[in-house]
Write a protein that holds these residues in place. Structure first.
Motif, PDB file in Angstrom:
ATOM      1  N   ILE A 144       0.865  -1.175   0.000  1.00  0.00           N
ATOM      2  CA  ILE A 144       0.000   0.000   0.000  1.00  0.00           C
ATOM      3  C   ILE A 144       0.905   1.229   0.000  1.00  0.00           C
ATOM      4  O   ILE A 144       1.807   1.346   0.836  1.00  0.00           O
ATOM      5  CB  ILE A 144      -0.934   0.020   1.228  1.00  0.00           C
ATOM      6  CG1 ILE A 144      -1.860  -1.192   1.188  1.00  0.00           C
ATOM      7  CG2 ILE A 144      -1.749   1.311   1.256  1.00  0.00           C
ATOM      8  CD1 ILE A 144      -2.721  -1.347   2.425  1.00  0.00           C
ATOM      9  N   LYS A 189       1.130   5.618  -0.371  1.00  0.00           N
ATOM     10  CA  LYS A 189       0.425   6.895  -0.367  1.00  0.00           C
ATOM     11  C   LYS A 189       0.722   7.630  -1.670  1.00  0.00           C
ATOM     12  O   LYS A 189       1.778   7.420  -2.292  1.00  0.00           O
ATOM     13  CB  LYS A 189       0.871   7.729   0.831  1.00  0.00           C
ATOM     14  CG  LYS A 189       0.478   7.136   2.181  1.00  0.00           C
ATOM     15  CD  LYS A 189       0.906   8.029   3.319  1.00  0.00           C
ATOM     16  CE  LYS A 189       0.499   7.430   4.670  1.00  0.00           C
ATOM     17  NZ  LYS A 189       0.953   8.256   5.808  1.00  0.00           N
ATOM     18  N   ILE A 190      -0.197   8.477  -2.067  1.00  0.00           N
ATOM     19  CA  ILE A 190      -0.010   9.272  -3.285  1.00  0.00           C
ATOM     20  C   ILE A 190       1.317  10.021  -3.200  1.00  0.00           C
ATOM     21  O   ILE A 190       1.623  10.655  -2.187  1.00  0.00           O
ATOM     22  CB  ILE A 190      -1.183  10.248  -3.485  1.00  0.00           C
ATOM     23  CG1 ILE A 190      -2.481   9.469  -3.732  1.00  0.00           C
ATOM     24  CG2 ILE A 190      -0.922  11.198  -4.651  1.00  0.00           C
ATOM     25  CD1 ILE A 190      -3.730  10.329  -3.738  1.00  0.00           C
ATOM     26  N   ASP A 205      -5.866  -4.592 -14.298  1.00  0.00           N
ATOM     27  CA  ASP A 205      -6.886  -3.904 -13.535  1.00  0.00           C
ATOM     28  C   ASP A 205      -8.059  -4.860 -13.307  1.00  0.00           C
ATOM     29  O   ASP A 205      -8.247  -5.820 -14.069  1.00  0.00           O
ATOM     30  CB  ASP A 205      -7.334  -2.646 -14.269  1.00  0.00           C
ATOM     31  CG  ASP A 205      -6.193  -1.643 -14.401  1.00  0.00           C
ATOM     32  OD1 ASP A 205      -6.197  -0.867 -15.380  1.00  0.00           O
ATOM     33  OD2 ASP A 205      -5.288  -1.656 -13.544  1.00  0.00           O
ATOM     34  N   PRO A 257      -3.314   7.187  -7.694  1.00  0.00           N
ATOM     35  CA  PRO A 257      -4.389   6.190  -7.532  1.00  0.00           C
ATOM     36  C   PRO A 257      -4.623   5.349  -8.792  1.00  0.00           C
ATOM     37  O   PRO A 257      -5.014   4.191  -8.698  1.00  0.00           O
ATOM     38  CB  PRO A 257      -5.602   7.053  -7.186  1.00  0.00           C
ATOM     39  CG  PRO A 257      -5.032   8.252  -6.518  1.00  0.00           C
ATOM     40  CD  PRO A 257      -3.737   8.529  -7.246  1.00  0.00           C
ATOM     41  N   SER A 258      -4.373   5.935  -9.955  1.00  0.00           N
ATOM     42  CA  SER A 258      -4.577   5.200 -11.216  1.00  0.00           C
ATOM     43  C   SER A 258      -3.603   4.035 -11.369  1.00  0.00           C
ATOM     44  O   SER A 258      -3.790   3.184 -12.252  1.00  0.00           O
ATOM     45  CB  SER A 258      -4.414   6.142 -12.410  1.00  0.00           C
ATOM     46  OG  SER A 258      -3.105   6.693 -12.434  1.00  0.00           O
ATOM     47  N   THR A 304      -3.132   1.848  -8.986  1.00  0.00           N
ATOM     48  CA  THR A 304      -3.662   0.732  -8.219  1.00  0.00           C
ATOM     49  C   THR A 304      -3.996  -0.394  -9.178  1.00  0.00           C
ATOM     50  O   THR A 304      -4.816  -0.222 -10.085  1.00  0.00           O
ATOM     51  CB  THR A 304      -4.913   1.148  -7.437  1.00  0.00           C
ATOM     52  OG1 THR A 304      -4.538   2.121  -6.449  1.00  0.00           O
ATOM     53  CG2 THR A 304      -5.562  -0.049  -6.768  1.00  0.00           C
ATOM     54  N   SER A 326      -1.847  -1.006  -4.007  1.00  0.00           N
ATOM     55  CA  SER A 326      -2.914  -0.026  -3.790  1.00  0.00           C
ATOM     56  C   SER A 326      -2.275   1.319  -3.496  1.00  0.00           C
ATOM     57  O   SER A 326      -1.371   1.407  -2.658  1.00  0.00           O
ATOM     58  CB  SER A 326      -3.805  -0.434  -2.620  1.00  0.00           C
ATOM     59  OG  SER A 326      -4.494  -1.631  -2.904  1.00  0.00           O
ATOM     60  N   VAL A 327      -2.761   2.346  -4.187  1.00  0.00           N
ATOM     61  CA  VAL A 327      -2.276   3.711  -3.960  1.00  0.00           C
ATOM     62  C   VAL A 327      -3.428   4.526  -3.400  1.00  0.00           C
ATOM     63  O   VAL A 327      -4.467   4.693  -4.056  1.00  0.00           O
ATOM     64  CB  VAL A 327      -1.748   4.346  -5.256  1.00  0.00           C
ATOM     65  CG1 VAL A 327      -1.208   5.754  -4.960  1.00  0.00           C
ATOM     66  CG2 VAL A 327      -0.654   3.489  -5.869  1.00  0.00           C
ATOM     67  N   LEU A 328      -3.259   4.998  -2.162  1.00  0.00           N
ATOM     68  CA  LEU A 328      -4.352   5.683  -1.470  1.00  0.00           C
ATOM     69  C   LEU A 328      -3.997   7.127  -1.157  1.00  0.00           C
ATOM     70  O   LEU A 328      -2.815   7.468  -1.006  1.00  0.00           O
ATOM     71  CB  LEU A 328      -4.695   4.931  -0.187  1.00  0.00           C
ATOM     72  CG  LEU A 328      -5.010   3.438  -0.364  1.00  0.00           C
ATOM     73  CD1 LEU A 328      -5.228   2.790   0.977  1.00  0.00           C
ATOM     74  CD2 LEU A 328      -6.229   3.250  -1.252  1.00  0.00           C
TER      75      LEU A 328
END
Lengths: 112, 112
Positions: B12, B14-15, B38, B83-84, B86, B110-112
């Motif tokens: 995971i 972070k942006i 995806d 996020p794109s 992810t 995952s990019v949150l």
């Protein structure tokens, strides 16, 4: 560029029946065709491949048919079993291309 | 043989963070690839390499970088995570182009 599509997003069959998964491709120069199986959470697993000098190739319970005239590829699974439940991808390539182009996949559901 | 090994399996971010996805193969394959998948979609080619010191862009290279200093290793770098990005990332290899690929088990990012 190459586009690869599948005819159905989900296919549901009864255990013991034969399954047929279809794939269309757009580039007439494509000369290598391959099917992969992907189970949940895993990487794609090779099933069978065929080159353009053949129309049909058989493996263990699987057959791939190639119709170059209409640019169509199919995967036949005989006596489908619960363990065959997965997403199936077709992919194509040609001699000039250095990578496979994948379709979006068909989810095969086997009902007991 | 281990085949194609990818690390980590899950991450995971972070942006704006950066990270490197590792891929190594022990089959002495010349060709190596990075694909992303995806949800509910097929695999899209990010970058590929036909040998040490040679890399080339695939279908969706923006936001990624690669290097190939050895035959065995092909890391994928994300510099400014968005996020794109992810997705599930798969590394694959083959001895030559236009033949079947051997896949790793994937990295879920995952990019949150």
């Amino acid at each position: 560029g190459e586009s690869v599509g599948l005819h159905l997003p989900t296919l549901s069959v009864q255990e013991g029946d034969n399954s047929i998964i279809n794939c269309a491709y757009s580039n007439s120069a494509s000369d290598y065709f391959i099917w992969y199986k992907q189970e949940s959470g895993k990487g794609p697993q090779f099933i069978i491949d065929i080159r353009s000098n053949m129309d049909k190739r058989q493996g263990q319970r699987v057959t791939v048919l190639l119709n170059k005239t209409v640019k169509h590829l199919s995967l036949q699974i005989a006596a489908t079993q619960p363990g065959d439940s997965a997403v199936y991808f077709c992919a194509v390539s040609d001699t000039g291309r250095r990578a496979l182009t994948f379709g979006s996949g068909t989810r095969l559901q086997v009902q007991p | 043989n281990a085949g194609v090994t990818q690390t980590p399996k899950f991450r995971i971010l972070k942006i704006g963070q950066s990270m490197t996805l590792q891929c190594t193969q022990d089959m002495n394959h010349n060709y190596m690839y990075w694909y992303r998948q995806d949800p509910g979609m097929g695999l899209k080619l990010i970058y590929y390499s036909v040998g040490a010191g040679i890399t080339d862009k695939g279908e969706v290279p923006n936001g990624y970088n690669v290097s190939r200093s050895t035959t065995e290793d092909f890391p994928l770098r994300l510099e400014l995570a968005a996020p794109s990005q992810t997705s599930v990332y798969f590394c694959a290899s083959s001895y030559r182009g236009n033949e079947k690929l051997f896949f790793g088990s994937g990295t879920q990012l995952s990019v949150l």
